[in-house]
Scaffold this motif. Structure first.
Motif, PDB file in Angstrom:
ATOM      1  N   THR A 175      30.289  45.089  54.840  1.00 61.60           N
ATOM      2  CA  THR A 175      28.847  44.721  55.408  1.00 61.60           C
ATOM      3  C   THR A 175      28.323  43.684  54.447  1.00 61.60           C
ATOM      4  OG1 THR A 175      28.551  46.922  56.187  1.00 61.60           O
ATOM      5  CG2 THR A 175      26.571  45.774  55.683  1.00 61.60           C
ATOM      6  N   LEU A 176      28.739  43.614  53.227  1.00 61.43           N
ATOM      7  CA  LEU A 176      27.917  42.548  52.364  1.00 61.43           C
ATOM      8  C   LEU A 176      28.725  41.410  52.136  1.00 61.43           C
ATOM      9  CD1 LEU A 176      26.450  44.870  49.596  1.00 61.43           C
ATOM     10  CD2 LEU A 176      25.425  44.109  51.515  1.00 61.43           C
ATOM     11  N   GLY A 177      30.054  41.527  52.546  1.00 59.60           N
ATOM     12  CA  GLY A 177      31.048  40.247  52.514  1.00 59.60           C
ATOM     13  C   GLY A 177      31.573  39.976  51.013  1.00 59.60           C
ATOM     14  N   MET A 178      31.613  40.970  50.483  1.00 58.49           N
ATOM     15  CA  MET A 178      32.377  40.747  48.907  1.00 58.49           C
ATOM     16  C   MET A 178      33.717  41.007  48.853  1.00 58.49           C
ATOM     17  SD  MET A 178      29.499  42.001  46.193  1.00 58.49           S
ATOM     18  CE  MET A 178      28.857  43.651  46.812  1.00 58.49           C
ATOM     19  N   ARG A 179      34.560  41.030  47.971  1.00 58.17           N
ATOM     20  CA  ARG A 179      35.707  41.177  47.960  1.00 58.17           C
ATOM     21  C   ARG A 179      36.489  42.116  46.901  1.00 58.17           C
ATOM     22  NH1 ARG A 179      38.448  36.741  50.760  1.00 58.17           N
ATOM     23  NH2 ARG A 179      40.219  36.814  49.429  1.00 58.17           N
ATOM     24  N   LEU A 180      37.382  42.870  47.179  1.00 55.42           N
ATOM     25  CA  LEU A 180      37.953  43.954  46.098  1.00 55.42           C
ATOM     26  C   LEU A 180      38.668  42.947  45.142  1.00 55.42           C
ATOM     27  CD1 LEU A 180      38.446  46.928  45.312  1.00 55.42           C
ATOM     28  CD2 LEU A 180      40.521  46.759  46.653  1.00 55.42           C
ATOM     29  N   SER A 181      38.446  43.152  43.783  1.00 62.79           N
ATOM     30  CA  SER A 181      39.246  42.510  42.842  1.00 62.79           C
ATOM     31  C   SER A 181      40.378  43.411  42.285  1.00 62.79           C
ATOM     32  CB  SER A 181      38.237  42.372  41.600  1.00 62.79           C
ATOM     33  OG  SER A 181      37.269  41.688  41.897  1.00 62.79           O
ATOM     34  N   ASP A 182      40.026  44.721  41.971  1.00 65.00           N
ATOM     35  CA  ASP A 182      40.995  45.802  41.579  1.00 65.00           C
ATOM     36  C   ASP A 182      40.573  47.122  41.845  1.00 65.00           C
ATOM     37  OD1 ASP A 182      43.348  44.261  40.122  1.00 65.00           O
ATOM     38  OD2 ASP A 182      41.811  43.107  39.359  1.00 65.00           O
ATOM     39  N   PRO A 280      44.669  38.444  43.717  1.00 67.78           N
ATOM     40  CA  PRO A 280      45.412  39.552  44.178  1.00 67.78           C
ATOM     41  C   PRO A 280      45.193  40.923  43.786  1.00 67.78           C
ATOM     42  CG  PRO A 280      46.358  38.357  42.028  1.00 67.78           C
ATOM     43  CD  PRO A 280      44.984  37.862  42.510  1.00 67.78           C
ATOM     44  N   ALA A 281      44.378  41.448  44.712  1.00 65.04           N
ATOM     45  CA  ALA A 281      43.675  42.632  44.473  1.00 65.04           C
ATOM     46  C   ALA A 281      44.734  43.785  44.202  1.00 65.04           C
ATOM     47  CB  ALA A 281      42.864  43.253  45.507  1.00 65.04           C
ATOM     48  N   ALA A 282      44.651  44.699  43.426  1.00 65.76           N
ATOM     49  CA  ALA A 282      45.901  45.859  43.177  1.00 65.76           C
ATOM     50  C   ALA A 282      45.222  47.012  42.787  1.00 65.76           C
ATOM     51  CB  ALA A 282      46.625  45.204  41.981  1.00 65.76           C
ATOM     52  N   ASP A 283      46.041  48.199  42.892  1.00 64.41           N
ATOM     53  CA  ASP A 283      45.677  49.220  42.702  1.00 64.41           C
ATOM     54  C   ASP A 283      46.393  49.873  41.259  1.00 64.41           C
ATOM     55  OD1 ASP A 283      44.981  52.152  42.614  1.00 64.41           O
ATOM     56  OD2 ASP A 283      46.061  52.497  44.561  1.00 64.41           O
ATOM     57  N   HIS A 284      45.541  50.067  40.446  1.00 64.79           N
ATOM     58  CA  HIS A 284      46.472  50.219  38.996  1.00 64.79           C
ATOM     59  C   HIS A 284      46.302  51.675  38.618  1.00 64.79           C
ATOM     60  CE1 HIS A 284      45.953  45.804  38.377  1.00 64.79           C
ATOM     61  NE2 HIS A 284      45.029  45.953  39.083  1.00 64.79           N
ATOM     62  N   ALA A 285      47.229  51.908  37.545  1.00 67.60           N
ATOM     63  CA  ALA A 285      47.250  53.233  37.220  1.00 67.60           C
ATOM     64  C   ALA A 285      46.182  53.516  36.379  1.00 67.60           C
ATOM     65  CB  ALA A 285      48.475  53.398  36.261  1.00 67.60           C
ATOM     66  N   PRO A 286      45.529  54.858  36.310  1.00 69.87           N
ATOM     67  CA  PRO A 286      44.312  55.303  35.592  1.00 69.87           C
ATOM     68  C   PRO A 286      44.266  54.905  34.293  1.00 69.87           C
ATOM     69  CG  PRO A 286      45.290  57.062  36.996  1.00 69.87           C
ATOM     70  CD  PRO A 286      46.228  55.949  36.922  1.00 69.87           C
ATOM     71  N   GLU A 287      45.344  54.723  33.490  1.00 71.05           N
ATOM     72  CA  GLU A 287      45.469  54.441  32.117  1.00 71.05           C
ATOM     73  C   GLU A 287      45.269  52.969  31.780  1.00 71.05           C
ATOM     74  OE1 GLU A 287      48.080  55.938  33.807  1.00 71.05           O
ATOM     75  OE2 GLU A 287      50.074  55.084  32.778  1.00 71.05           O
ATOM     76  N   ASP A 288      45.412  52.240  32.786  1.00 71.05           N
ATOM     77  CA  ASP A 288      44.861  50.764  32.837  1.00 71.05           C
ATOM     78  C   ASP A 288      43.487  50.470  33.315  1.00 71.05           C
ATOM     79  OD1 ASP A 288      47.617  50.042  31.951  1.00 71.05           O
ATOM     80  OD2 ASP A 288      48.437  49.770  33.903  1.00 71.05           O
ATOM     81  N   ALA A 289      42.954  51.410  33.678  1.00 77.16           N
ATOM     82  CA  ALA A 289      41.594  51.225  34.357  1.00 77.16           C
ATOM     83  C   ALA A 289      40.661  50.954  33.413  1.00 77.16           C
ATOM     84  CB  ALA A 289      41.269  52.347  35.290  1.00 77.16           C
ATOM     85  N   PHE A 290      40.681  51.505  32.130  1.00 78.18           N
ATOM     86  CA  PHE A 290      39.407  51.507  31.084  1.00 78.18           C
ATOM     87  C   PHE A 290      39.930  50.634  30.012  1.00 78.18           C
ATOM     88  CE2 PHE A 290      38.915  55.550  33.332  1.00 78.18           C
ATOM     89  CZ  PHE A 290      37.534  55.431  33.527  1.00 78.18           C
ATOM     90  N   TYR A 291      40.937  50.510  29.352  1.00 78.82           N
ATOM     91  CA  TYR A 291      41.054  49.319  28.264  1.00 78.82           C
ATOM     92  C   TYR A 291      42.305  49.336  27.865  1.00 78.82           C
ATOM     93  CZ  TYR A 291      40.888  53.687  24.875  1.00 78.82           C
ATOM     94  OH  TYR A 291      41.437  54.647  24.354  1.00 78.82           O
ATOM     95  N   VAL A 292      42.561  48.213  27.036  1.00 81.18           N
ATOM     96  CA  VAL A 292      43.713  47.645  26.737  1.00 81.18           C
ATOM     97  C   VAL A 292      44.027  48.110  25.212  1.00 81.18           C
ATOM     98  CG1 VAL A 292      45.429  45.760  26.138  1.00 81.18           C
ATOM     99  CG2 VAL A 292      43.800  45.491  28.005  1.00 81.18           C
TER     100      VAL A 292
END
Ligand SMILES: [Fe+2]
Length: 308
Positions: A175-182, A280-292
């Protein structure tokens, strides 16, 4: 210079403003002034600006017993308003708003305003502030006793709680025309503007109810992230998370806890997605979702105090 656009895509270009209410406006004024924003009081409302930038990024109203996210306003181009009018199912303007533009409800029932305005999201990677050349024999670190206040440059993104991350992601993209990053499973999603923006203009984290988790403000150097944290500790706002580095978005961060249990983030060096690049939108492991790296995340970091 005309704003760059992704050809053939009807999409919002910026977060024009976010609006929330708190029980005590004085408390909000102290917090955001200490954070380094240009806070302007207008009756029972605060408007939040960044120094040196003409745009108003947020309005805070005094209302109710606890903090509440009220609505979000997106910027669109003049030539897109008719096409958006045809695409959306209109709703009433939010009572705290100026009533301008188009209005629709998102799947969480939160009003979204679409308003014609300048593209205030970046259209290129934001550059760091220049480093002063230090002659041999002189220390490079800034002086603590004469530290200049940290002042963010612009609003980078808004992260909201939602009961249904995939549903909000679909709304933002379709609807808003944005794009998934990750994203990471159905826990968190980061979404950018199709016409060029930081890695995320908005993001959503899973919770039992809608709410505002944090707003993120760009600063000019890694040093300013740390100095911002120090500035807030000195002002009595001692709780937070960081300094650290995110993987998704790559930015260095410090989150300071606001008086209502949500956060304001100092962010430096976030990834930029140009209008003509397919991230390149990707589905990441939860342990990568918050911080390095960084200190352990506080236990209550993802608690939604607007409702569980
Ligand atoms: Fe953030």
């Amino acid at each position: 210079m005309a704003a760059l656009k992704r050809p053939g895509v009807l999409g919002v270009h910026s977060v024009n403003r976010f609006i929330f209410s708190v029980p005590d406006l004085g408390e909000a004024e102290r917090f955001y002034k200490a954070f380094g924003l240009d806070v302007r009081r207008s009756g029972q409302r605060l408007d939040l600006y960044t120094y040196g930038h003409p745009h108003c990024w947020a309005s805070v109203h005094e209302q109710g017993e606890k903090k509440k996210f009220q609505y979000i306003s997106y910027g669109i181009s003049e030539e897109d308003i008719d096409a958006f009018r045809k695409r959306i199912t209109a709703c009433e303007p939010h009572p705290l708003s100026d009533g301008k533009g188009l209005w629709l409800l998102d799947p969480d029932g939160v009003p979204n305003q679409l308003v014609v305005g300048p593209k205030v999201s970046p259209s290129a990677k934001t550059l760091p502030v220049g480093k002063a050349q230090v002659p041999p024999g002189k220390g490079a670190a800034p002086t603590r006793s004469r530290a200049t206040p940290v002042r963010p440059r612009y609003l980078s993104h808004v992260l909201r709680f939602t009961p249904d991350v995939p549903r909000m992601t679909r709304f933002c993209t379709e609807t808003l025309g944005m794009r998934l990053s990750d994203k990471s499973a159905d826990i968190v999603a980061f979404i950018h503007g199709a016409h060029g923006s930081d890695h995320h203009l908005v993001a959503f984290a899973k919770a039992g109810a809608p709410g505002l988790h944090h707003t993120s403000w760009d600063v000019g150097s890694f040093d300013e992230v740390g100095q911002g944290a120090e500035q807030m500790r000195a002002a009595g706002f001692t709780d937070g998370w960081g300094v650290g580095r995110h993987m998704l978005g790559s930015n260095y961060f410090y989150y300071v806890r606001d008086p209502w249990g949500s956060y304001a983030e100092y962010s430096f060096d976030i990834d930029f997605v140009p209008h003509d690049l397919d991230w390149p939108a990707a589905d990441h492991a939860p342990e990568d979702a918050f911080y390095v790296w960084g200190p352990a995340m506080p236990e209550n970091f993802v608690t939604n105090y607007e409702g569980q």
